[in-house]
Design an enzyme around this catalytic site. Structure first.
Site, mmCIF file in Angstrom:
data_model
loop_
_atom_site.group_PDB
_atom_site.id
_atom_site.type_symbol
_atom_site.label_atom_id
_atom_site.label_comp_id
_atom_site.label_asym_id
_atom_site.label_seq_id
_atom_site.Cartn_x
_atom_site.Cartn_y
_atom_site.Cartn_z
ATOM 1 N N CYS A 2 0.834 -1.183 0.000
ATOM 2 C CA CYS A 2 0.000 0.000 0.000
ATOM 3 C C CYS A 2 0.883 1.253 0.000
ATOM 4 O O CYS A 2 1.895 1.313 0.684
ATOM 5 C CB CYS A 2 -0.944 0.096 1.197
ATOM 6 S SG CYS A 2 -2.087 -1.261 1.310
ATOM 7 N N ARG A 27 4.031 -0.361 -4.736
ATOM 8 C CA ARG A 27 3.743 -0.903 -3.404
ATOM 9 C C ARG A 27 2.432 -1.678 -3.353
ATOM 10 O O ARG A 27 2.111 -2.308 -2.346
ATOM 11 C CB ARG A 27 3.683 0.242 -2.383
ATOM 12 C CG ARG A 27 4.952 1.037 -2.267
ATOM 13 C CD ARG A 27 4.789 2.179 -1.289
ATOM 14 N NE ARG A 27 4.581 1.684 0.051
ATOM 15 C CZ ARG A 27 5.541 1.403 0.915
ATOM 16 N NH1 ARG A 27 6.791 1.585 0.572
ATOM 17 N NH2 ARG A 27 5.262 0.953 2.105
ATOM 18 N N TRP A 74 -2.528 -2.784 -1.714
ATOM 19 C CA TRP A 74 -2.195 -4.205 -1.836
ATOM 20 C C TRP A 74 -3.076 -4.898 -0.804
ATOM 21 O O TRP A 74 -2.892 -4.718 0.392
ATOM 22 C CB TRP A 74 -0.705 -4.428 -1.545
ATOM 23 C CG TRP A 74 -0.267 -5.838 -1.806
ATOM 24 C CD1 TRP A 74 0.130 -6.356 -2.998
ATOM 25 C CD2 TRP A 74 -0.144 -6.904 -0.851
ATOM 26 N NE1 TRP A 74 0.467 -7.677 -2.852
ATOM 27 C CE2 TRP A 74 0.315 -8.045 -1.545
ATOM 28 C CE3 TRP A 74 -0.394 -7.012 0.513
ATOM 29 C CZ2 TRP A 74 0.530 -9.265 -0.933
ATOM 30 C CZ3 TRP A 74 -0.178 -8.235 1.135
ATOM 31 C CH2 TRP A 74 0.281 -9.343 0.405
ATOM 32 N N ASN A 100 -1.667 2.165 5.652
ATOM 33 C CA ASN A 100 -0.763 1.119 5.182
ATOM 34 C C ASN A 100 -0.353 0.329 6.417
ATOM 35 O O ASN A 100 0.194 0.895 7.354
ATOM 36 C CB ASN A 100 0.461 1.791 4.521
ATOM 37 C CG ASN A 100 1.615 0.832 4.272
ATOM 38 O OD1 ASN A 100 2.761 1.245 4.258
ATOM 39 N ND2 ASN A 100 1.331 -0.420 4.070
ATOM 40 N N GLY A 101 -0.663 -0.968 6.415
ATOM 41 C CA GLY A 101 -0.313 -1.794 7.575
ATOM 42 C C GLY A 101 -1.461 -2.728 7.905
ATOM 43 O O GLY A 101 -2.341 -2.949 7.066
ATOM 44 N N GLU A 485 17.866 -17.600 -7.445
ATOM 45 C CA GLU A 485 17.480 -16.251 -7.866
ATOM 46 C C GLU A 485 16.904 -16.264 -9.288
ATOM 47 O O GLU A 485 15.916 -15.588 -9.565
ATOM 48 C CB GLU A 485 18.704 -15.322 -7.755
ATOM 49 C CG GLU A 485 18.504 -13.894 -8.233
ATOM 50 C CD GLU A 485 17.401 -13.127 -7.515
ATOM 51 O OE1 GLU A 485 16.874 -13.612 -6.506
ATOM 52 O OE2 GLU A 485 17.043 -12.044 -7.999
ATOM 53 N N LYS A 489 13.121 -15.008 -10.199
ATOM 54 C CA LYS A 489 12.842 -13.952 -11.184
ATOM 55 C C LYS A 489 11.799 -14.428 -12.179
ATOM 56 O O LYS A 489 10.848 -13.726 -12.497
ATOM 57 C CB LYS A 489 14.113 -13.548 -11.959
ATOM 58 C CG LYS A 489 15.112 -12.688 -11.257
ATOM 59 C CD LYS A 489 14.662 -11.293 -10.910
ATOM 60 C CE LYS A 489 13.948 -11.243 -9.596
ATOM 61 N NZ LYS A 489 14.710 -11.053 -8.382
ATOM 62 N N GLU A 492 8.229 -14.917 -10.578
ATOM 63 C CA GLU A 492 7.611 -13.643 -10.180
ATOM 64 C C GLU A 492 6.945 -12.924 -11.342
ATOM 65 O O GLU A 492 5.847 -12.409 -11.194
ATOM 66 C CB GLU A 492 8.698 -12.685 -9.677
ATOM 67 C CG GLU A 492 9.013 -12.755 -8.231
ATOM 68 C CD GLU A 492 9.975 -11.646 -7.835
ATOM 69 O OE1 GLU A 492 11.061 -11.554 -8.443
ATOM 70 O OE2 GLU A 492 9.641 -10.881 -6.929
ATOM 71 N N HIS A 508 18.182 -36.495 -6.286
ATOM 72 C CA HIS A 508 17.480 -36.895 -5.063
ATOM 73 C C HIS A 508 15.987 -36.556 -5.130
ATOM 74 O O HIS A 508 15.326 -36.506 -4.101
ATOM 75 C CB HIS A 508 18.116 -36.228 -3.849
ATOM 76 C CG HIS A 508 19.541 -36.620 -3.655
ATOM 77 N ND1 HIS A 508 19.914 -37.863 -3.190
ATOM 78 C CD2 HIS A 508 20.701 -35.951 -3.913
ATOM 79 C CE1 HIS A 508 21.241 -37.927 -3.147
ATOM 80 N NE2 HIS A 508 21.732 -36.778 -3.588
ATOM 81 N N LYS A 606 6.237 -4.394 -4.019
ATOM 82 C CA LYS A 606 7.689 -4.229 -3.897
ATOM 83 C C LYS A 606 8.172 -4.384 -2.473
ATOM 84 O O LYS A 606 9.153 -5.060 -2.226
ATOM 85 C CB LYS A 606 8.062 -2.857 -4.460
ATOM 86 C CG LYS A 606 9.529 -2.545 -4.417
ATOM 87 C CD LYS A 606 10.258 -3.266 -5.511
ATOM 88 C CE LYS A 606 11.747 -2.977 -5.503
ATOM 89 N NZ LYS A 606 12.486 -4.073 -6.156
HETATM 90 C C1 AGP Z 1 12.501 -9.836 -5.377
HETATM 91 O O1 AGP Z 1 12.419 -9.903 -6.758
HETATM 92 C C2 AGP Z 1 11.244 -9.897 -4.672
HETATM 93 N N1 AGP Z 1 10.276 -8.998 -5.146
HETATM 94 C C3 AGP Z 1 11.268 -10.132 -3.187
HETATM 95 O O2 AGP Z 1 11.650 -11.451 -3.010
HETATM 96 C C4 AGP Z 1 12.161 -9.232 -2.301
HETATM 97 O O3 AGP Z 1 13.503 -9.479 -2.560
HETATM 98 C C5 AGP Z 1 11.824 -9.477 -0.833
HETATM 99 O O4 AGP Z 1 10.497 -9.131 -0.601
HETATM 100 C C6 AGP Z 1 12.730 -8.738 0.111
HETATM 101 O O5 AGP Z 1 12.602 -7.358 -0.030
HETATM 102 P P1 AGP Z 1 13.637 -6.359 0.597
HETATM 103 O O6 AGP Z 1 14.954 -6.636 -0.024
HETATM 104 O O7 AGP Z 1 13.101 -5.008 0.245
HETATM 105 O O8 AGP Z 1 13.673 -6.599 2.071
#
Ligand code: AGP
Length: 611
Positions: A2, A27, A74, A100-101, A485, A489, A492, A508, A606
């Site tokens: 948010c 956000r 969000w 927000n929260g 990673e 990516k 996501e 395994h 984000k």
């Molecule tokens: C990364 O592509 C993600 N959107 C997510 O995993 C992110 O890295 C995670 O939420 C941690 O965020 P931060 O680094 O702002 O703490």
């Protein structure tokens, strides 16, 4: 999660709010809303994006004002529809609020309100707070400010809120606990927002609100008070350091693509002034006073979430290799609730791009309460994690807007290398290796640039795999976190299911998934080459399609696969930076070709400021 904006001043508040919400959309983008003072409170709310809100306001001839609040959501409690969108009004219609929260005790407040004849209309936790403010105000005949303060004393949970009251139309009240709020201090105007991006157009002067603080302002003056004690606190004015073009797309199709291409610069920025030219020593001002404690600790724990956790895993390998100290890596969400062995002899490295991730913040608070020294490795200057940790190192990657983290990851790995080198230098450990690494660090931006100047091959590979439903990413040693990673990516932003595994673990279990429909990305380097080659053969002999990312260019790789992407060779501690970049580009192009919203993938936000 948010984004909120509030404006009070002499400009058209709609404009400030719409611009601000557009910047804060990273956000959350489930719904958006605006509320302004105009002979009472007027508001418009829409499910969907900020652009939908702007259209709705144009259609309704929404009034201009000089005092207003806005929200981009969000969703946590309640589906993303118009009713659950913010701002929320109380039943008297006098108050409106953006939040927000999460209000954790919302059910008990809802019951109390209901007993007193006040029924909530939405499914949100937020609405109970504005109803409570209205209830207290009308019952106790107190001021707007007092009603907000009294209601907040009853609330358990996290909030960043901005509130308007039609009885005091030239005032704005905001408060913070656990969710970020920054005040922009302009000429006869104030802008309050979840981060600095809605503020930079109007002023560079900012004040970070701290947890437990309430802000009261009209267009000329402001006061910040402590919520519990109602005592005014003095605040320091800081300056926004980045430039406007850093938060704009600047001709790129997406922020993610821009941020991928910024990496030669962002990595150089992470190192700037930190490698002393004449003696190759590392200087990290933020750690200076605590180095002795860090080096004399029994145990280092790195904690983070998501991509930052992947960077942390690489960091743990580098520290163990160069400094020979034990390092554990923990998901912050697990660490905060697990019975961990943490005490004054533990050092916690917390990694976060946003500096606002709720789990990471809570992990830091827990570690501090147990006596551990906490070190932040953070991108966003002035963020909650940067301020909560005892000391730290900014990664200086610049603002990252794309929801999928790219340049922050490579800068985190760069900074973790600098920290490990510094520790090794002070301990006089592995000095030859360290000086080799420093030489290679200096070549790093140039080598990243080499990858980025020719991405045609990766784009071709992406075209072949847009219809894949699953992907496996495999790597060994330093390349295992890269596999994680790369998989993150892809899932996501393209919604393709992807798993990262240590290459040797494949047999395994995951090997059962291999068939002609399963693309497998192998990250191949000189170290462990023969072993990973065997793993590749295990896949090809079962009909799996192989994509190879390699720094170790061998003819046989081209015989095995027609999809071989080469990256330059570099010291193994920073090689993950070079091998990750093609995976970012691959994910980006697959998602783009599939028509996915790369910068705003579904269900994600984000910065994850809820549990
Ligand atoms: C990364 O592509 C993600 N959107 C997510 O995993 C992110 O890295 C995670 O939420 C941690 O965020 P931060 O680094 O702002 O703490």
């Amino acid at each position: 999660m948010c984004g909120i904006v509030g404006y009070i001043g002499e400009k058209n508040s709609n404009e400030v709010i719409f611009n601000g919400l557009t910047r804060l959309e990273y956000r959350g983008y489930d719904s958006a809303g605006i509320g302004v003072q105009d002979n009472g409170i007027q508001q418009v709310k829409t499910a969907g994006k900020v652009a939908d809100l702007i259209k709705a306001c144009q259609l309704e001839n929404f009034p201009q004002s000089q005092v207003g609040i806005g929200h981009t959501r969000w969703a946590t409690h309640g589906v993303p529809n118009n009713l659950n969108a913010h701002p929320h009004k109380d039943n008297s219609g006098k108050f409106t609020l953006v939040h927000n929260g999460i209000i954790e005790n919302y059910l008990s407040i809802r019951k109390l309100l209901s007993k007193n004849g006040i029924e909530c209309k939405s499914e949100t936790d937020t609405e109970v707070l504005v109803q409570l403010i209205g209830y207290i105000y009308n019952k106790e005949n107190i001021s707007f400010e007092e009603a907000v303060r009294s209601a907040l004393v009853e609330v358990i949970g996290a909030y960043g809120i901005v509130v308007l009251c039609s009885d005091e139309p030239n005032k704005m009240v905001a408060a913070k606990k656990g969710s970020p709020l920054v005040l922009g201090v302009g000429e006869n105007e104030f802008i309050i927002a979840s981060d600095t991006s809605p503020i930079i157009n109007y002023t560079r002067k900012i004040i970070y609100l701290d947890d437990g603080e309430i802000l009261i302002c009209d267009k000329n003056n402001f006061a910040v008070k402590n919520i519990d004690e109602n005592i005014e606190v003095s605040k320091t004015i800081n300056e926004i350091k980045y430039s406007l073009d850093q938060i704009e797309k600047s001709g790129y199709d997406h922020f993610m693509l821009k941020e991928i291409h910024e990496q030669p610069t962002s990595i150089a920025e992470s190192m700037r002034g930190r490698i002393i030219k004449n003696d190759g020593k590392i200087k990290l001002g933020g750690l200076q006073d605590h180095l002795h404690d860090i080096l004399n600790t029994k145990r280092i724990i790195i904690t983070a979430c998501g991509t930052s956790w992947h960077a942390g895993l690489i960091g743990s390998y580098v520290i163990e290799e160069l400094v020979r100290m034990p390092v554990n890596v923990e998901y912050a969400s697990e660490f905060r609730y697990r019975e961990t062995v943490v005490g004054p002899d533990t050092v916690i490295f917390a990694i976060s791009q946003s500096g606002e991730t709720a789990d990471t913040l809570a992990a830091i608070k827990k570690a501090k309460s147990l006596g551990a020294l906490t070190v932040g490795i953070v991108n966003t200057v002035g963020s909650s994690i940067a301020r909560e940790t005892d000391c730290g190192v900014y990664i200086h990657a610049g603002p990252e807007i794309g929801v999928a983290s790219t340049k922050a990851f490579t800068s985190q790995v760069t900074v973790l290398n600098l920290i490990a080198i510094l520790m090794a230098q002070v301990k006089d450990q592995n000095i030859k290796e360290v000086s080799h690494l420093i030489n290679d660090l200096e070549l790093l931006p140039q080598k990243v640039n080499e990858i980025l100047t020719n991405t045609d091959e990766i784009q071709e590979v992406a075209k072949h795999f847009i219809d894949a439903e699953n992907f496996l990413y495999l790597g060994r040693g330093y390349q295992f976190p890269v596999a994680l990673e790369g998989a993150l990516k892809l899932k996501e932003i393209s919604y393709i299911h992807a798993e990262g595994y240590p290459a040797a673990e494949m047999k395994h279990g995951p090997i059962a998934l291999i068939d002609e429909n399963m693309p497998v990305v192998f990250i191949v380097t000189k170290k462990g080459y023969e072993k990973i080659l065997s793993n590749i053969k295990e896949v090809t002999s079962r009909g799996g399609k192989v994509i190879i990312i390699t720094s170790f260019d061998r003819d046989e790789l081209y015989e095995i696969s027609k999809f071989v992407i080469k990256v330059p060779e570099i010291h193994q501690c920073i090689l993950p930076i070079l091998t990750t970049i093609p995976l970012q580009i691959l994910a980006y192009n697959i998602a783009k070709n599939k028509g996915c919203n790369v910068d705003q993938p579904r269900n994600l936000a984000k910065s994850v400021t809820v549990e």
